[in-house]
Design an enzyme around this catalytic site. Structure first.
Site, PDB file in Angstrom:
ATOM      1  N   ALA A  37       0.834  -1.204   0.000  1.00 51.56           N
ATOM      2  CA  ALA A  37       0.000   0.000   0.000  1.00 51.56           C
ATOM      3  C   ALA A  37       0.871   1.258   0.000  1.00 51.56           C
ATOM      4  CB  ALA A  37      -0.920  -0.006   1.209  1.00 51.56           C
ATOM      5  N   LYS A 118      21.508 -22.229 -17.505  1.00 52.59           N
ATOM      6  CA  LYS A 118      21.125 -21.821 -18.852  1.00 52.59           C
ATOM      7  C   LYS A 118      19.620 -21.559 -18.815  1.00 52.59           C
ATOM      8  CE  LYS A 118      21.668 -22.766 -23.720  1.00 52.59           C
ATOM      9  NZ  LYS A 118      20.331 -22.354 -24.135  1.00 52.59           N
ATOM     10  N   LYS A 318      23.692 -29.195 -21.764  1.00 48.83           N
ATOM     11  CA  LYS A 318      22.225 -29.272 -21.685  1.00 48.83           C
ATOM     12  C   LYS A 318      21.748 -30.462 -20.855  1.00 48.83           C
ATOM     13  CE  LYS A 318      19.919 -27.462 -24.849  1.00 48.83           C
ATOM     14  NZ  LYS A 318      19.602 -26.561 -25.919  1.00 48.83           N
TER      15      LYS A 318
HETATM   16  S1  IVH Z   1      25.950 -16.490 -22.797  1.00 49.37           S
HETATM   17  C1  IVH Z   1      28.421 -15.721 -26.539  1.00 49.37           C
HETATM   18  N1  IVH Z   1      24.734 -17.323 -20.636  1.00 49.37           N
HETATM   19  O1  IVH Z   1      21.645 -19.411 -24.658  1.00 49.37           O
HETATM   20  C2  IVH Z   1      27.511 -16.404 -25.622  1.00 49.37           C
HETATM   21  N2  IVH Z   1      23.601 -17.517 -22.709  1.00 49.37           N
HETATM   22  O2  IVH Z   1      22.948 -20.419 -27.354  1.00 49.37           O
HETATM   23  C3  IVH Z   1      26.374 -15.570 -25.246  1.00 49.37           C
HETATM   24  N3  IVH Z   1      21.341 -18.451 -22.516  1.00 49.37           N
HETATM   25  O3  IVH Z   1      20.683 -17.087 -26.991  1.00 49.37           O
HETATM   26  C4  IVH Z   1      25.378 -16.275 -24.425  1.00 49.37           C
HETATM   27  N4  IVH Z   1      21.362 -18.706 -20.338  1.00 49.37           N
HETATM   28  O4  IVH Z   1      19.555 -16.914 -24.793  1.00 49.37           O
HETATM   29  C5  IVH Z   1      24.662 -17.173 -21.974  1.00 49.37           C
HETATM   30  N5  IVH Z   1      23.763 -17.988 -18.625  1.00 49.37           N
HETATM   31  C6  IVH Z   1      23.692 -17.831 -19.959  1.00 49.37           C
HETATM   32  C7  IVH Z   1      22.545 -18.186 -20.690  1.00 49.37           C
HETATM   33  C8  IVH Z   1      22.542 -18.028 -22.068  1.00 49.37           C
HETATM   34  C9  IVH Z   1      20.650 -18.849 -21.449  1.00 49.37           C
HETATM   35  C10 IVH Z   1      20.862 -18.532 -23.911  1.00 49.37           C
HETATM   36  C11 IVH Z   1      20.892 -17.242 -24.635  1.00 49.37           C
HETATM   37  C12 IVH Z   1      21.519 -17.499 -25.966  1.00 49.37           C
HETATM   38  C13 IVH Z   1      21.658 -18.973 -25.982  1.00 49.37           C
HETATM   39  C14 IVH Z   1      23.007 -19.296 -26.570  1.00 49.37           C
END
Ligand code: IVH
Length: 675
Positions: A37, A118, A318
């Site tokens: 609030a 990730k 992954k």
């Molecule tokens: S670093 C040059 N860190 O993964 C690298 N990416 O395939 C830049 N992603 O499109 C990415 N978590 O959307 C990085 N902790 C993380 C991440 C991350 C998810 C995704 C991101 C990117 C994809 C790379």
């Protein structure tokens, strides 16, 4: 007059800073320090000032997060530094190879990495000029993305203005927009209440919300953001040494950075991180699809450079996919213990969540209709953790001509009795009761299950044979089984028959709570069975209690009370119970409540939450011990929690407990309390 404007300007600036500070506490730290609030009041005051003096409105004002007009289309934005992707690893040897390449590239024996979740969302880039959020873009093809500034502004965890006196001239922060699991569940409930299509997973929900031309819609969707890197930048303050320190710096600028980011050493450090996060995955507040390893030293990162479109210094490790596409071959109907008819999808076998899945639940007829699932469709199947695999959505584009609409049968497919659906229920039920072999089998399996009478070895196959050959009709019949009757069954050696007879004999010595639970009374789960046993203390008192008496027991409402009373009104049920007692099934009885109050119940009124793995006790054991002393064990942390018992690799419950200032105990601390 001029003085007045100046005063208002100062007041507005003060309010903006305060509102953003509370935004940060609420949305990033998850630790609000003022009531909602008061926050609303500040926002209202700021809105009033800006309404009276529109010349005072600034682009970074929190009032500008919402209310922008819908766009016709998104403009294109070219990334000054491309937004690259990561190479993927699925198995340990691929990670080993990555670490080897890195070590060879750097001529080093052992390398330090940052390991991060990730995030399973959408990559975005946020551009701050002189400390003010100017533009935000999607990743797009990595070189050009879409200008989604207005939508990003609605995300409260994204700062509109950096909280520093000398902001950098230019700072481009990169990270992921996602929807927290709890917000995803809430959104789907709302969608379903409105009769609109539900989203298959938090990622789709986040994507659908972020790509709205009307930021008003995005604003209602509760998106969040995590920073994981920096793009273009003109900031003398930006740490030049390690990725980890750079993340810390972003965190000091009030950007959300995952609490799970760690600096780790060498291949063993990477793999250990992967397992730890994997074990925590379901407890995390957001969806992740793996972890990301990055060489920690920024100098080393530069040295390693890039191959085509991915950095050599980073890799995504992954998790096995939790969702997969497959074909729905047919829909069967299963009959549950309480007669509930559950449609089950027969699938083209598909590998998902680490196992091959051939069946998935479709829940009930309404769900099938809402998702518009037809036989022959290509569907998305999800299997997460211990959860039963389910069909989450249909891939509409892949529907073959002639895909068949499914209707739930009007009769039980097992016993032929009429199936009815009460207006208050989502499921249709077979009305055959215990005359229906399917219900009888399920009732027996429940009776024998681990948390009920715990008869080891009495599984599906055996129960099928016992019921189909009319050897067993009720739980009481189990206690009349001899080795001879069992040994005659298919695939039953003398030894196994002997084991089963012993297990049945052993189960006679039980507790009142287990016995009540084993009866399979509608709406009486394990917790309710324990409450009933604790408060009434004897089966005779339970059988004699009417609905009013039952409702005096905490946590027992009218529905449960009625189910219990109805169950014991049935002569057939009383008869089976008498037979069970006559065969020697027994437990200790007491005067009710007295056991759970006073000196015998030192933990009465105390609520515990367990998280992580304890060194010697299983969770089940800890729970039983706490409950034996009158304490309650709950699944989630709230202000009402008295103690959180923390083991190795705790989940988000631990963080919540810390933020709420709840007393933490390790196993030794719990033991001391139990003494
Ligand atoms: S670093 C040059 N860190 O993964 C690298 N990416 O395939 C830049 N992603 O499109 C990415 N978590 O959307 C990085 N902790 C993380 C991440 C991350 C998810 C995704 C991101 C990117 C994809 C790379």
């Amino acid at each position: 007059m001029h003085d007045n404007i100046e005063k208002m300007n100062q007041r507005a600036q003060m309010l903006r800073a305060e509102i953003e500070r509370h935004n940060y506490r609420y949305y990033v730290l998850d630790a609000p320090s003022i009531p909602d609030a008061d926050y609303d009041q500040m926002l209202r005051e700021l809105q009033q000032i800006e309404q009276s003096y529109p010349q005072l409105i600034t682009a970074d004002s929190p009032t500008q997060r919402v209310g922008a007009a819908p766009l016709k289309a998104f403009a294109q934005i070219t990334h000054s530094i491309p937004m690259l992707s990561l190479s993927n690893a699925f198995e340990d040897p691929e990670v080993e190879a990555f670490d080897r390449r890195v070590r060879e590239g750097l001529a080093a024996d052992c390398v330090e990495y940052t390991a991060e979740p990730k995030f399973d969302g959408l990559a975005v880039s946020l551009r701050y000029e002189n400390g003010v959020f100017k533009t935000g873009a999607t990743r797009g093809d990595g070189y050009t993305g879409e200008d989604i500034t207005l939508n990003l502004k609605t995300i409260r965890s994204i700062p509109l203005k950096l909280p520093v006196n000398h902001p950098p001239a230019l700072l481009e922060v990169r990270g992921e927009v996602l929807m927290l699991k709890k917000d995803f569940l809430r959104l789907n409930q709302q969608q379903s209440a409105k009769g609109e299509k539900e989203f298959a997973n938090p990622r789709n929900a986040a994507a659908g919300s972020l790509r709205q031309l009307d930021p008003g819609i995005t604003a209602t969707r509760h998106l969040t953001f995590f920073a994981y890197g920096v793009g273009q930048c003109d900031d003398a303050q930006l740490p030049q040494d390690t990725h980890h320190n750079m993340l810390r710096y972003l965190s000091s600028l009030h950007f959300p950075v995952s609490k799970e980011c760690r600096a780790v050493t060498g291949l063993p450090g990477l793999l250990e991180y992967y397992r730890t996060i994997g074990a925590k995955r379901d407890d995390l507040p957001y969806a992740i699809d793996g972890v990301v390893y990055k060489v920690n030293s920024l100098l080393f990162q530069e040295k390693l450079g890039f191959v085509s479109r991915a950095p050599r210094f980073a890799i995504a490790h992954k998790f096995p996919a939790q969702e997969a596409m497959t074909q729905l071959l047919d829909i069967d109907v299963q009959v549950g213990r309480t007669g509930a008819l559950t449609p089950v999808a027969r699938l083209q076998p598909v590998f998902v969540g680490g196992v091959t899945v051939t069946n998935a639940t479709l829940h009930n007829a309404d769900e099938i209709e809402r998702k518009d699932v037809r036989i022959g469709d290509t569907v998305i199947v999800r299997r997460a953790g211990d959860v039963i695999p389910e069909v989450v959505a249909v891939v509409a584009e892949k529907r073959p001509p002639g895909a068949l609409v499914f209707t739930l049968p009007a009769h039980c497919p097992v016993c032929g009795a009429k199936a009815v659906r009460l207006p208050s229920e989502a499921v249709a039920r077979c009305t055959g009761g215990l005359f229906c072999p399917a219900q009888r089998k399920q009732a027996l399996l429940h009776f024998a299950s681990r948390r009920a009478m715990d008869i080891e070895g009495l599984g599906d196959r055996l129960v099928d044979q016992l019921v189909d050959q009319a050897i067993v009709r009720t739980p009481a019949d189990l206690y009349r089984l001899g080795i001879a009757a069992l040994a005659n069954l298919e695939r039953m050696a003398d030894k196994s028959a002997n084991n089963i007879v012993n297990a049945i004999e052993k189960s006679k010595r039980t507790t009142l709570a287990r016995f009540i639970y084993a009866l399979g009374i509608r709406n009486v789960g394990e917790a309710t069975a324990k409450d009933l046993a604790a408060h009434l203390g004897s089966l005779d008192r339970l059988m004699a209690a009417d609905s009013e008496r039952l409702q005096q027991i905490p946590d027992v409402g009218p529905v449960v009370a009625q189910s219990v009373a109805d169950f014991f009104t049935e002569a057939h049920n009383r008869e089976v119970i008498e037979q069970l007692r006559a065969s020697g099934v027994q437990w200790d009885e007491h005067e009710g409540k007295s056991l759970l109050t006073g000196t015998a119940a030192p933990l009465s009124g105390k609520t515990f939450v367990l998280t992580g793995t304890l060194p010697t006790m299983s969770r089940e054991e800890a729970k039983e011990k706490i409950e034996a002393l009158g304490g309650k064990v709950s699944g989630s942390v709230s202000k009402k929690t008295d103690y959180v018992v923390v083991g190795a690799d705790p989940g988000s419950k631990y963080d919540k407990a810390v933020s709420l200032g709840i007393t933490l105990l390790d196993e030794a601390g719990l033991q001391a309390l139990l003494q």
